[in-house]
Design an enzyme around this catalytic site. Sequence first.
Site, PDB file in Angstrom:
ATOM      1  N   PHE A 273       0.808  -1.219   0.000  1.00  0.00           N
ATOM      2  CA  PHE A 273       0.000   0.000   0.000  1.00  0.00           C
ATOM      3  C   PHE A 273       0.845   1.275   0.000  1.00  0.00           C
ATOM      4  O   PHE A 273       0.352   2.346   0.332  1.00  0.00           O
ATOM      5  CB  PHE A 273      -1.005   0.017   1.165  1.00  0.00           C
TER       6      PHE A 273
ATOM      7  N   LYS B 148       3.843   1.174  -4.921  1.00  0.00           N
ATOM      8  CA  LYS B 148       4.883   0.629  -5.796  1.00  0.00           C
ATOM      9  C   LYS B 148       4.357   0.342  -7.203  1.00  0.00           C
ATOM     10  O   LYS B 148       4.956   0.773  -8.180  1.00  0.00           O
ATOM     11  CB  LYS B 148       5.470  -0.657  -5.202  1.00  0.00           C
TER      12      LYS B 148
ATOM     13  N   GLU C  66       6.070  -6.945  -8.695  1.00  0.00           N
ATOM     14  CA  GLU C  66       6.095  -8.012  -7.680  1.00  0.00           C
ATOM     15  C   GLU C  66       7.352  -8.866  -7.819  1.00  0.00           C
ATOM     16  O   GLU C  66       7.312 -10.097  -7.758  1.00  0.00           O
ATOM     17  CB  GLU C  66       4.828  -8.872  -7.758  1.00  0.00           C
ATOM     18  N   VAL C  67       8.480  -8.187  -7.989  1.00  0.00           N
ATOM     19  CA  VAL C  67       9.747  -8.866  -8.262  1.00  0.00           C
ATOM     20  C   VAL C  67      10.171  -9.798  -7.129  1.00  0.00           C
ATOM     21  O   VAL C  67      10.913 -10.762  -7.356  1.00  0.00           O
ATOM     22  CB  VAL C  67      10.842  -7.826  -8.617  1.00  0.00           C
ATOM     23  N   GLN C  68       9.675  -9.576  -5.919  1.00  0.00           N
ATOM     24  CA  GLN C  68      10.052 -10.436  -4.787  1.00  0.00           C
ATOM     25  C   GLN C  68       9.556 -11.867  -4.955  1.00  0.00           C
ATOM     26  O   GLN C  68      10.061 -12.775  -4.311  1.00  0.00           O
ATOM     27  CB  GLN C  68       9.549  -9.857  -3.453  1.00  0.00           C
TER      28      GLN C  68
ATOM     29  N   CYS D 113      -1.366   4.166  13.743  1.00  0.00           N
ATOM     30  CA  CYS D 113      -1.079   5.480  14.336  1.00  0.00           C
ATOM     31  C   CYS D 113      -0.963   6.623  13.338  1.00  0.00           C
ATOM     32  O   CYS D 113      -0.890   7.784  13.742  1.00  0.00           O
ATOM     33  CB  CYS D 113       0.188   5.403  15.182  1.00  0.00           C
TER      34      CYS D 113
ATOM     35  N   CYS E 169       3.980   1.138  10.845  1.00  0.00           N
ATOM     36  CA  CYS E 169       5.280   1.733  11.141  1.00  0.00           C
ATOM     37  C   CYS E 169       6.086   0.735  11.972  1.00  0.00           C
ATOM     38  O   CYS E 169       5.562  -0.290  12.422  1.00  0.00           O
ATOM     39  CB  CYS E 169       5.114   3.055  11.885  1.00  0.00           C
TER      40      CYS E 169
ATOM     41  N   CYS F 252       4.386   0.014  15.466  1.00  0.00           N
ATOM     42  CA  CYS F 252       3.089  -0.675  15.512  1.00  0.00           C
ATOM     43  C   CYS F 252       3.142  -2.060  14.868  1.00  0.00           C
ATOM     44  O   CYS F 252       2.187  -2.829  14.973  1.00  0.00           O
ATOM     45  CB  CYS F 252       2.017   0.175  14.837  1.00  0.00           C
TER      46      CYS F 252
END
Length: 195
Positions: free
Chosen positions: A18, A21, A89-91, A148, A183, A186
């Site tokens: 999100f 990318k 989605e190269v990963q 947050c 983050c 969190c």
Amino acid sequence: MYLINQNGWIEVICGSMFSGKSEELIRRVRRTQFAKQHAIVFKPCIDNRYSEEDVVSHNGLKVKAVPVSASKDIFEHITEELDVIAIDEVQFFDGDIVEVVQVLANRGYRVIVAGLDQDFRGLPFGQVPQLMAIAEHVTKLQAVCSVCGSPASRTQRLIDGDPAAFDDPIILVGASESYEPRCRHCHAVPANKDK
């Protein structure tokens, strides 16, 4: 001193889920089309969340893509008239993706790849760290923490609304129903589901 203008380089777009990318990859591909350059987009067959033959951003932008099962299958679709090769989605690609991207850039293509730089545990994901190391340009995007509101650099996997355990499978294709941006503070990854 002479400026030598040579074609062929690698651009990496990375960040959490999100963070935009795919949207950024689509934007760059569309800009090349305005410049009358020829581009082709690839995606792994495993990514079928929104479409089997398009790269689709979470906000609905899309561009046609060629789904491939293995990194080296990309070579079958490369032609001389191409200027730009984009890979989303190269990963999710196998370990050969680093070599494939290097070869394409060395042959003079502008190669744009987008993917998660960290898995849901906050650890380096797949071949993305290696691609970042060899790239001429790296863009790291951030989302907004769903807890947050701070800048989010991590991806939180949720199972029935609770954080996934550290030993859960790394790859689980999903969207907002199973992932959200967080983050550093969190983001939570329990060591064991029973705890």
